[in-house]
Design an enzyme around this catalytic site. Structure first.
Site, PDB file in Angstrom:
ATOM      1  N   HIS A  19       0.676  -0.811  -0.190  1.00  0.00           N
ATOM      2  CA  HIS A  19      -0.329   0.300   0.315  1.00  0.00           C
ATOM      3  C   HIS A  19       0.992   1.271  -0.443  1.00  0.00           C
ATOM      4  CE1 HIS A  19       0.465  -0.275   4.411  1.00  0.00           C
ATOM      5  NE2 HIS A  19       0.026   1.065   4.803  1.00  0.00           N
TER       6      HIS A  19
ATOM      7  N   HIS B 102       1.809   4.041   1.846  1.00  0.00           N
ATOM      8  CA  HIS B 102       3.023   4.839   3.073  1.00  0.00           C
ATOM      9  C   HIS B 102       3.888   3.924   2.871  1.00  0.00           C
ATOM     10  CE1 HIS B 102      -1.497   5.059   6.069  1.00  0.00           C
ATOM     11  NE2 HIS B 102      -1.268   5.374   4.611  1.00  0.00           N
TER      12      HIS B 102
ATOM     13  N   ASP C   5       6.296   2.893   4.840  1.00  0.00           N
ATOM     14  CA  ASP C   5       6.700   1.703   5.561  1.00  0.00           C
ATOM     15  C   ASP C   5       6.096   0.641   4.514  1.00  0.00           C
ATOM     16  OD1 ASP C   5       3.448   1.571   5.980  1.00  0.00           O
ATOM     17  OD2 ASP C   5       3.555   0.062   8.315  1.00  0.00           O
TER      18      ASP C   5
ATOM     19  N   HIS D 169      -7.236  -1.379   5.937  1.00  0.00           N
ATOM     20  CA  HIS D 169      -6.179  -0.210   6.634  1.00  0.00           C
ATOM     21  C   HIS D 169      -5.985   0.763   6.224  1.00  0.00           C
ATOM     22  CE1 HIS D 169      -2.540   1.147   7.771  1.00  0.00           C
ATOM     23  NE2 HIS D 169      -1.415   1.220   7.521  1.00  0.00           N
TER      24      HIS D 169
ATOM     25  N   ASN E 184      -2.131   2.722  12.569  1.00  0.00           N
ATOM     26  CA  ASN E 184      -2.387   4.422  11.967  1.00  0.00           C
ATOM     27  C   ASN E 184      -3.816   4.270  10.969  1.00  0.00           C
ATOM     28  OD1 ASN E 184      -2.107   6.742  10.334  1.00  0.00           O
ATOM     29  ND2 ASN E 184      -0.667   6.161   9.167  1.00  0.00           N
TER      30      ASN E 184
END
Length: 215
Positions: free
Chosen positions: A99, A101, A103, A162, A193
């Protein structure tokens, strides 16, 4: 009979992990053997005064190494490649990010420059560009199967959770599901998050995964 294994994005680091760069607040990269040719690697980023771990995975194939997601900590992009080269005498040949993000995607530009084939879904690719984040060189528009050497990896989009774009990766022969940040450990009482989360759809997306990959 093979035991089903579930790889989670934020979990307690496995006890067999090897800390390559020290302890405490200087923790940078840890590598843990999972099973067979599968390894979990963990990098850390400081957030609100605490070091937060981010778990990702790589697979050693006879045609090179496949990464699922990039390190979160930019200082660990090259050390990860160096460690893989030293351990297996192999190059990383493919990277799939799950995804948009940081990280999961922070290292995409770095790995692009190294000549590694980087992939995300088209949805992730678009979100990365929308948010001015690093993006992959290639993207896929639907669930896709990758065959690298002696291993097969299947991407699956179960729905929002998420993030709107979160995917998981299924390794059928080994019965390993890489859940990214969508799948949480039962020992984790926080969803992490949720800035871009769809909390109402998340449970249904998890059920879709369980239905699609019951074993």
């Amino acid at each position: 009979m093979k035991t089903s294994l579930l790889i989670l994005s934020i979990v307690i680091v496995l006890s067999s992990s090897i800390d390559l760069f020290g302890q405490g607040r200087t923790r940078s990269l840890e590598i843990s053997h999972l099973t067979g040719n599968f390894y979990v690697y963990t990098t850390y980023k400081e957030y609100e005064g605490a070091l937060i771990p981010s778990n990702s995975m790589y697979v050693v194939t006879d045609k090179g190494v496949v990464l699922f997601d990039t390190p979160w900590d930019s200082t660990q992009f090259q050390p990860l490649l160096d460690s893989i080269q030293q351990r297996y005498n192999k190059k990383v040949v493919l990277l799939i990010a799950t995804h948009f993000h940081d990280d999961r995607t922070a290292g995409l530009n770095f790995f692009n420059q190294k000549g590694i084939a980087t992939y995300t879904s088209k949805q992730t690719f678009d979100l990365c560009k929308m948010h001015n984040k690093n993006h992959s060189k290639y993207y896929f528009t639907k669930d896709t199967t990758f065959i690298i050497g002696n291993h097969t990896f299947q991407t699956y989009y179960p729905g929002e959770g998420h993030t709107a774009d979160n995917i998981v990766i299924w390794c059928d022969a080994e019965k390993i599901l890489y859940g990214g940040c969508l799948v949480k450990s039962t020992e984790n009482f926080s969803l992490g998050n949720i800035e871009d989360a769809n909390l109402s759809r998340w449970p249904a997306s998890i059920k879709n995964i369980m239905t699609r990959f019951p074993k």
